[in-house]
Design a protein around this motif. Structure first.
Motif, short mmCIF file in Angstrom:
data_model
loop_
_atom_site.label_atom_id
_atom_site.label_comp_id
_atom_site.label_asym_id
_atom_site.label_seq_id
_atom_site.Cartn_x
_atom_site.Cartn_y
_atom_site.Cartn_z
N LEU A 184 29.32 18.45 -34.42
CA LEU A 184 29.21 19.76 -34.43
C LEU A 184 30.07 20.42 -35.59
CD1 LEU A 184 29.46 20.52 -30.39
CD2 LEU A 184 27.44 21.06 -32.02
N ARG A 185 29.61 20.01 -36.68
CA ARG A 185 30.22 20.59 -37.99
C ARG A 185 29.31 21.95 -38.42
NH1 ARG A 185 33.43 19.51 -42.04
NH2 ARG A 185 34.61 17.72 -41.12
N TYR A 186 30.31 23.00 -38.43
CA TYR A 186 29.62 24.35 -38.98
C TYR A 186 29.69 24.46 -40.46
CZ TYR A 186 30.62 24.41 -33.85
OH TYR A 186 30.60 24.07 -32.62
N GLY A 187 30.49 23.59 -41.15
CA GLY A 187 30.67 23.98 -42.39
C GLY A 187 31.44 22.83 -42.87
N GLY A 188 31.70 22.76 -44.48
CA GLY A 188 32.37 21.81 -45.06
C GLY A 188 31.67 20.43 -44.95
N TYR A 265 20.45 24.52 -33.20
CA TYR A 265 20.43 25.80 -32.37
C TYR A 265 21.95 25.88 -32.06
CZ TYR A 265 20.43 28.73 -28.66
OH TYR A 265 20.80 29.83 -27.52
N LEU A 266 22.67 24.82 -31.83
CA LEU A 266 23.99 24.85 -31.33
C LEU A 266 24.87 25.22 -32.49
CD1 LEU A 266 24.42 21.26 -29.36
CD2 LEU A 266 24.12 23.86 -28.56
N LYS A 267 24.61 24.93 -33.64
CA LYS A 267 25.51 25.12 -34.75
C LYS A 267 25.39 26.59 -35.01
CE LYS A 267 25.65 20.79 -37.21
NZ LYS A 267 25.18 20.01 -38.47
N GLU A 268 23.95 27.27 -34.81
CA GLU A 268 23.64 28.59 -35.12
C GLU A 268 24.49 29.39 -34.25
OE1 GLU A 268 19.57 30.83 -34.99
OE2 GLU A 268 19.50 29.06 -36.00
N LEU A 269 24.68 29.01 -32.78
CA LEU A 269 25.09 29.64 -31.75
C LEU A 269 26.66 29.75 -31.87
CD1 LEU A 269 24.72 31.22 -28.91
CD2 LEU A 269 25.05 28.66 -28.07
N TYR A 270 27.17 28.74 -32.34
CA TYR A 270 28.55 28.25 -32.40
C TYR A 270 29.33 28.66 -33.40
CZ TYR A 270 28.17 25.45 -27.91
OH TYR A 270 27.56 25.00 -26.58
N ALA A 271 28.83 28.69 -34.76
CA ALA A 271 29.42 28.95 -35.87
C ALA A 271 30.11 30.41 -35.78
CB ALA A 271 28.63 28.44 -37.08
N PRO A 272 29.20 31.23 -35.57
CA PRO A 272 29.82 32.65 -35.64
C PRO A 272 30.96 32.87 -34.55
CG PRO A 272 27.32 32.88 -35.31
CD PRO A 272 27.72 31.30 -35.14
N ARG A 273 31.02 31.86 -33.34
CA ARG A 273 32.05 32.16 -32.43
C ARG A 273 33.44 31.49 -32.97
NH1 ARG A 273 28.58 31.57 -26.79
NH2 ARG A 273 27.03 33.09 -27.48
N GLY A 295 34.47 22.99 -37.46
CA GLY A 295 33.52 22.60 -36.37
C GLY A 295 34.11 22.52 -34.78
N GLY A 296 33.36 21.92 -33.90
CA GLY A 296 33.89 21.72 -32.62
C GLY A 296 34.09 22.68 -31.58
N PHE A 297 35.06 22.87 -30.73
CA PHE A 297 34.99 23.47 -29.51
C PHE A 297 36.42 24.39 -29.54
CE2 PHE A 297 32.16 23.02 -25.78
CZ PHE A 297 31.05 22.48 -26.74
N PHE A 298 37.31 24.05 -30.29
CA PHE A 298 38.88 24.46 -30.20
C PHE A 298 39.39 25.14 -31.25
CE2 PHE A 298 37.91 21.03 -27.20
CZ PHE A 298 37.89 21.78 -26.00
N VAL A 299 40.20 26.22 -31.32
CA VAL A 299 41.15 26.43 -32.20
C VAL A 299 42.43 26.63 -31.28
CG1 VAL A 299 41.97 28.22 -34.01
CG2 VAL A 299 39.42 27.72 -33.56
#
Lengths: 368, 368
Positions: A184-188, A265-273, A295-299
């Motif tokens: 689940l990598r949204y960038g980089g 779809y997951l990336k598209e959903l989670y990246a803005p979050r 990426g991932g689930f946590f900050v």
């Protein structure tokens, strides 16, 4: 809608996928296909101890390995527990990143180990502190989450990965790398796995909980064949085989091409979050250092101020926020007086909308 | 066809359901219904630790209990292992029937117990020997399979069940009654469960492995609510929740009425196989005493003659028979010099046709 967000309770608790991210129809179709197909009787019968062979082969191919180096469990926590049972005897030492996944810390402790946390910097585990620990302890293994770490969101740099693998070989301990968020990598750019650097002392754990569905409980471990055999024997003694039809559905999910479209779809959903989380921290908690994950689930953040976690949880509750106790992510400290998570807040963002995230972090930062 | 039977290898090994007994289409339909239904997202998400709530409720109703006294595991072996983890510490004693389920014996040993076998008569455990054992040992629990016992096929008489429950209460030990075969009664009258006599000291284990499909790995335990809570906590720590979609499919299997029609079919399929087994033993091994079960998966015999198990397995192989080592069903003996299974042969009959059964037992009885 913003009116609703302002008054509702906001849950920054466990790392759960968004409900809209669970591909119920696709999984239903896959299960139906499997149970109408040529392997229908196979996936309903005894056998395939160690995991459904076609799934072991598929995962093996993904890692450039054979099925003999792959074992499937009922979730990766299950495999963590079996690995701990094989690797640990009471009194052993396990090293983890500080902070680390709370359930992993508890698993290793339940299996008899003392669990020592090595401070985590923004680019991965602090190597000076790790070397200091290796002067004092001979660990059975070190457990790390190198990509989008749970809970801190940190990704370990390639340089640190290389050094870590080197230290494991030099000091003769295993590395358990847990990579459930890696895909689940949204960038980089992706960083090599520890096993890509050298697989000798590495067990890689992962699962489809965050990529397809948690309740399928399909996790896996990649390890040298002789260790896989020992894990498989212990698994057979304790549960026979992991549940088969759901594993076959995962194979079908890949074969149908659903995995790739679902991942997009997951990336598209989670990246803005994720972006909303980072933006809100910068906006409401300016100057507070934190890892900016790609990426991932946590900050996660260490809140400024002096109050302890008991007060912090109470204050959060009064502000309509539910947090996980930050201390649960902290193992025993290497050095007296270091951080034990009294101001540590994990922010799982995937199951919240950007508006909820903004409102939640605003509340977190607001004075009482 | 009889030509084929005469030359093929015949497997009297594990207690597996017949392939034709696995209702693939019905299970596929149930899974599809679940994943198109209102609980689709629930059975794909985190939660329901301790088991899918509607299934816990359904099983509770079947036993006249609430869901608080029911826990679901990934198969009943999984629950046996968790119960052993809770109940046992190294050096404890566990009593079992002699012979007993081989995997149960190994589970209790792996969890640190000494496992003592109490001789099994044709109507259940020998109570005089049990009382003798209770003079010497204070067991953590006794594990029994009161219906169509694995491996012996014995059903414990009601009188013995009453006395056993009385002894457990008097001597303060738990009874684990494992009843996966109970519902598969092909004739005769049902005998009360131990828990029907008195539930105070009883944990009941069962599963849908023999009634729907083994690879669904849906097993359950019925126990006092506080013990269920402890089991659930340990389960959460080790696997989070058992796999959910397959549990929901079991609920749907009942709701659709499939369970009853499938059970009727299983009985129709298996009853002639049991009859063929009993007839063949009487024909080819006349005078050898054995329990004549009225249900289940197994008939067993102690072969006449003097050879030991190693020779017996070799001779069987030469005759085209594959047997399970009889000694694996025997725990430590209560009294020196008693039977350790050197001539013990378990005959799982469900996955063999009457012709294969007749041929197999004929070979077993034939001289070398």
């Amino acid at each position: 809608m913003s009116g609703t967000v302002e008054t509702e309770q906001i849950l920054f608790t466990r790392g759960v996928p968004a409900a809209e991210a669970l591909p119920a129809k696709l999984i239903g179709d896959c299960l139906h296909t499997v149970l109408s197909g040529p392997d229908a009787k196979v996936v309903l019968q005894y056998g395939h101890n160690g995991g459904y062979l076609p799934l072991r082969k598929l995962i093996g191919e993904q890692y450039g390995l054979t099925e003999n180096e792959v074992i499937i469990g009922n979730g990766s926590l299950h495999l963590q527990d079996l690995l701990a049972a094989l690797f640990l005897k009471p009194g052993d030492t396990v090293l983890v990143e500080q902070p680390s996944y709370d359930r992993a810390i508890r698993t290793f402790r339940r299996r008899g180990a003392t669990v020592i946390g090595i401070p985590l910097d923004l680019d991965g585990v602090n190597l000076e502190k790790l070397e200091l620990a290796l002067e004092q302890y001979k660990p059975a293994f070190m457990y790390v989450i190198p990509d989008f770490q749970n809970p801190a969101g940190v990704t370990m740099s390639e340089a640190k990965r290389r050094k870590l693998v080197e230290l494991a070989e030099k000091h003769d301990f295993w590395l358990l790398e847990d990579v459930p968020y890696r895909t689940l990598r949204y960038g980089g750019e992706s960083v090599p796995l520890l096993r890509d650097i050298s697989p000798k002392r590495v067990v890689t754990l992962s699962s489809f909980s965050k990529l397809i569905s948690p309740a399928l409980r399909v996790g896996y471990a990649i390890a040298p064949a002789d260790l896989v055999t020992r894990l498989r024997d212990l698994m057979e003694e304790t549960i026979l085989a992991p549940v088969l039809p759901t594993q076959a559905a995962v194979v079908e999910f890949f074969k149908s091409g659903y995995f790739d479209t679902n991942l997009a779809y997951l990336k598209e959903l989670y990246a803005p979050r994720l972006a909303a989380t980072i933006a809100a921290i910068k906006k409401y908690l300016p100057g507070v250092p934190f890892a900016e994950p790609e990426g991932g689930f946590f900050v996660s953040v260490n809140l400024p101020g002096k109050g302890n976690m008991v007060e912090l949880l109470k204050q959060a509750k009064d502000k309509g926020l539910v947090l996980t106790d930050g201390r649960s992510f902290f193992a025993d400290v290497l050095e007296e007086g270091t951080d034990t998570g009294e101001r540590f807040v994990r922010l799982p963002f995937c199951a919240l909308t950007p508006a909820q995230i903004d409102e939640g972090i605003k509340r977190l930062a607001s004075p009482i």
